[in-house]
Motif scaffolding. Structure first.
Motif, mmCIF file in Angstrom:
data_model
loop_
_atom_site.group_PDB
_atom_site.id
_atom_site.type_symbol
_atom_site.label_atom_id
_atom_site.label_comp_id
_atom_site.label_asym_id
_atom_site.label_seq_id
_atom_site.Cartn_x
_atom_site.Cartn_y
_atom_site.Cartn_z
ATOM 1 N N UNK A 79 -1.644 20.163 -4.393
ATOM 2 C CA UNK A 79 -1.699 18.715 -4.571
ATOM 3 C C UNK A 79 -1.666 18.008 -3.215
ATOM 4 N N UNK A 80 -2.695 17.270 -2.944
ATOM 5 C CA UNK A 80 -2.750 16.518 -1.690
ATOM 6 C C UNK A 80 -2.079 15.167 -1.875
ATOM 7 N N UNK A 81 -1.109 14.893 -1.042
ATOM 8 C CA UNK A 81 -0.448 13.591 -1.097
ATOM 9 C C UNK A 81 -1.017 12.777 0.059
ATOM 10 N N UNK A 82 -1.741 11.740 -0.279
ATOM 11 C CA UNK A 82 -2.467 11.007 0.757
ATOM 12 C C UNK A 82 -2.040 9.554 0.830
ATOM 13 N N UNK A 83 -2.385 8.956 1.919
ATOM 14 C CA UNK A 83 -2.087 7.538 2.109
ATOM 15 C C UNK A 83 -1.903 7.240 3.574
ATOM 16 N N UNK A 84 -1.858 5.936 3.873
ATOM 17 C CA UNK A 84 -1.713 5.543 5.283
ATOM 18 C C UNK A 84 -0.296 5.843 5.774
ATOM 19 N N UNK A 85 -0.109 5.689 7.070
ATOM 20 C CA UNK A 85 1.234 5.875 7.635
ATOM 21 C C UNK A 85 2.206 4.892 6.976
ATOM 22 N N UNK A 86 3.381 5.407 6.627
ATOM 23 C CA UNK A 86 4.410 4.541 6.040
ATOM 24 C C UNK A 86 4.178 4.225 4.575
ATOM 25 N N UNK A 87 3.293 4.999 3.905
ATOM 26 C CA UNK A 87 2.999 4.689 2.506
ATOM 27 C C UNK A 87 4.010 5.337 1.562
ATOM 28 N N UNK A 88 4.860 6.232 2.072
ATOM 29 C CA UNK A 88 5.898 6.835 1.229
ATOM 30 C C UNK A 88 5.758 8.332 1.023
ATOM 31 N N UNK A 89 4.809 8.952 1.759
ATOM 32 C CA UNK A 89 4.593 10.403 1.588
ATOM 33 C C UNK A 89 5.850 11.199 1.958
#
Lengths: 290, 391
Positions: free
Chosen positions: A30-40
């Motif tokens: 499962x790839x957890x994606x998002x911009x910096x600081x998005x909560x990953x």
């Protein structure tokens, strides 16, 4: 099965994670994606029990996740987390001892992993003397060494060269094929395309996409790429969604039937020497979501 | 937990720097115990006897010549050395620059003067004078015959250990900060619980302190024993008597031990004193450990340790200023011997100067353990949250 139910976490007024849900089964990457600081990273730390969530639950194999359950998890944090004055072997031995598995085929496992990650001659090298990429691989071995059922990897591809990325991706595929659940975050979208079976996309702590990659592809249609030096201008007039990507031009279609038709037309164009039918890349998916 | 303990112990003691410092420690202690031999070998000036010229008329009157030699003087006819003359009842001494030699000459002259007077006078007059000056009183209940020399040596021993252990109060804290700054805390906490991590740090802190005491006493004991076997420390004690303003008539280690007159009771007192010091250091270690969990940078870490060192220095000077039977049995001395942290030096000093009831010792220890429990209950959540912040 790893099940995350409605977890939320605030840091003061900042909502780091809001009602996040995720179900991960054996063999899933499962790839957890998002911009910096998005909560990953907050999500990863919550799964590992390193921070207490404000609400929601995390279950593993239908039981509430506690410290004992988490012993079956392997974790690789985003920052470099190594005792740099130890040798590669000493670092792995220390962590394996903490997990209580030192007599249980440890030596063989170490040799196997350092061989797979191309670190065989570095076994007794002080970690400080290794390159950042090599240290990154040591960290990944440290997460794998106790043969965990769930791997939580925060940016494991950072700082790796192309060859090392391939080594890591191969290893993760091997692990997934053994029935392990892998949660991975990365900003290197091309590699995520090749690796992941599922995606969870976060934005400001909120889930904006969640599901199997094949299903998400259907939502975003299909692409046909042709070589950029072809006489694509005539053809392109008929299309609205065109992206120029280096030496290739990418045509987006909402469904496979339209894409196949276009493919037929492109075949007739003699200046088209490269032709490829493929899914929308994860990177483009995220761009479209913006 | 065993792995964490082994790992910390190895990192603390089995590293090049610690081993190097241990070698330095052994060398320093060896130099101390064999200083007379080394100075003899190097032919250092202070190893030679101090030449002294005493006017013939006065020298005839010396009845303690042997003692002058024992204190490091050598009679000469050369008037360029220290000279002593007597005009009427006044002694004139020339060419003595240092206070220690002045004190020694004064003591020897006084001793000679008193012995002469004693031998030349009617013994019954002296007896009468002695009887006139003193009365014999025996306080059966509270009196403890004081041996000042023994008392000082035990205090010296305990305060040396106290200062030696001060080094160790910050070791746990440094380790936590190192784990935080190297981002190893999240990794460790996915392997062991926070409580296990906390307790292992306390245990290793305590073991380190014990190890340091045992190894230091071991080194001192071994080198001291080797010196004793060589010549019973004769030259060394003579040199000490010569160089230092000691008013003891010892010439070898046997004499020193006789003078110390150590009994089993003294052994118990030293042991109980050590227990108090260890408990005090343990409490401070816990406090620093908990505060360290909140630290984010090395700079902050240094500012945590400062106030603790100051408090420990205050305790030391307070203990020294209270170091008389009267002060220690007074209100302040008694109260402080029950107050955790302060009790680590005040109680051992009370033990040395007066009779302390076992119930008082137990109560003081109980207070310390009560404080430890309170710290655990109230401050452990701070430690947990401090580490989790990092996680």
């Amino acid at each position: 099965m790893l099940e995350i139910q409605n977890i939320s976490k605030n840091y003061g007024k900042k909502k780091a994670l809001q009602s996040c849900n995720l179900v991960a089964n054996k063999h899933d990457i499962i790839g957890i994606l998002g911009q910096n600081g998005c909560g990953k990273s907050t999500l990863f730390k919550s799964i590992m029990g390193l921070i207490e969530v404000d609400s929601g639950n995390i279950h593993y194999n239908y039981e509430l996740c506690d410290f004992n359950q988490r012993k079956k998890f392997g974790y690789m944090p985003e920052q470099r987390s190594l005792f740099l004055d130890l040798t590669l072997y000493e670092q792995l031995k220390f962590l394996a001892q903490l997990k209580g598995m030192i007599s249980n085929g440890f030596e063989n496992l170490v040799d196997m992993y350092i061989d797979r990650f191309d670190l065989k001659d570095k076994k007794h090298t002080i970690l400080n003397k290794l390159s950042k990429g090599q240290q990154q691989k040591v960290q990944l071995i440290a997460a794998l060494i106790h043969d965990p059922d769930v791997l939580v990897l925060d940016e494991p591809l950072n700082g790796l060269d192309f060859y090392s990325v391939q080594l890591v991706m191969n290893e993760l595929r091997i692990q997934a094929s053994k029935g392990k659940i892998i949660l991975i975050s990365s900003h290197q979208m091309d590699f995520m395309d090749e690796l992941c079976t599922h995606l969870l996309v976060l934005e400001n702590g909120q889930t904006i996409k969640n599901g199997k990659l094949v299903e998400l592809y259907q939502d975003y249609g299909v692409c046909v790429s042709v070589n950029a030096d072809s006489l694509w201008h005539n053809i392109s007039k008929q299309h609205k969604n065109i992206l120029e990507k280096g030496s290739m031009i990418e045509f987006h279609f909402t469904n496979l039937i339209d894409a196949k038709k276009a493919l037929g037309n492109f075949c007739k164009e003699p200046t088209i020497t490269t032709l490829k039918l493929h899914n929308v890349s994860i990177g483009d998916m995220l761009k479209e979501g913006e | 937990m065993k792995t964490l303990l082994q790992f910390s112990f190895k990192r603390r003691f089995l590293n090049k720097m610690t081993l190097f410092l241990q070698v330095i420690f052994i060398i320093v202690i060896s130099i101390m115990f064999y200083f007379d031999k080394i100075s003899e070998f190097l032919n250092l000036e202070f190893n030679n006897p101090i030449p002294i010229y005493i006017e013939p008329s006065l020298r005839k009157l010396l009845i303690n010549e042997e003692e002058w030699k024992n204190k490091g003087f050598e009679f000469t006819t050369n008037k360029d050395s220290i000279t002593i003359s007597q005009v009427k009842d006044v002694y004139t001494i020339t060419l003595v620059n240092d206070l220690v030699t002045q004190t020694k000459i004064y003591d020897l002259l006084l001793d000679n003067h008193q012995k002469r007077k004693e031998s030349s006078s009617n013994s019954s007059v002296y007896k009468w004078l002695e009887e006139y000056r003193t009365i014999d009183v025996d306080f059966l209940e509270y009196s403890q015959k004081e041996n000042q020399f023994k008392h000082q040596i035990i205090i010296l021993f305990l305060t040396s250990i106290y200062f030696m252990l001060l080094n160790f109060i910050a070791v746990n804290s440094n380790e936590i900060i190192m784990e935080k700054t190297s981002h190893m805390i999240p990794i460790i906490l996915t392997h062991v619980t926070i409580k296990t991590h906390f307790i292992s740090k306390l245990i290793i802190g305590f073991i380190s302190v014990l190890f340091q005491i045992i190894s230091s006493i071991g080194v001192l004991g071994l080198i001291g024993y080797s010196r004793y076997q060589l010549d019973r420390g004769e030259g060394l004690i003579r040199l000490m008597v010569k160089l230092l303003p000691f008013k003891i008539d010892s010439f070898n280690l046997d004499d020193v031990f006789k003078l110390l007159d150590l009994s089993i009771n003294d052994g118990y007192q030293i042991l109980i004193g050590l227990v108090f010091i260890l408990i005090g250091i343990f409490i401070i270690q816990i406090l620093i450990l908990i505060l360290s969990s909140k630290v984010k940078t090395m700079e902050e870490a240094a500012s945590i340790q400062g106030p603790f060192y100051l408090v420990l220095l205050i305790i030391y000077y307070l203990a020294l200023s209270l170091n008389t039977t009267q002060s220690l049995s007074g209100e302040l001395g008694s109260v402080l011997s029950y107050v955790p942290i302060f009790s680590m030096l005040i109680m051992p000093m009370r033990l040395l100067t007066q009779h302390v009831m076992p119930i008082e010792i137990m109560t003081s220890i109980l207070f310390s353990f009560a404080l430890i429990s309170l710290i655990f209950i109230l401050m452990y959540p701070l430690f947990r949250d401090g580490l989790r912040e990092e996680g």
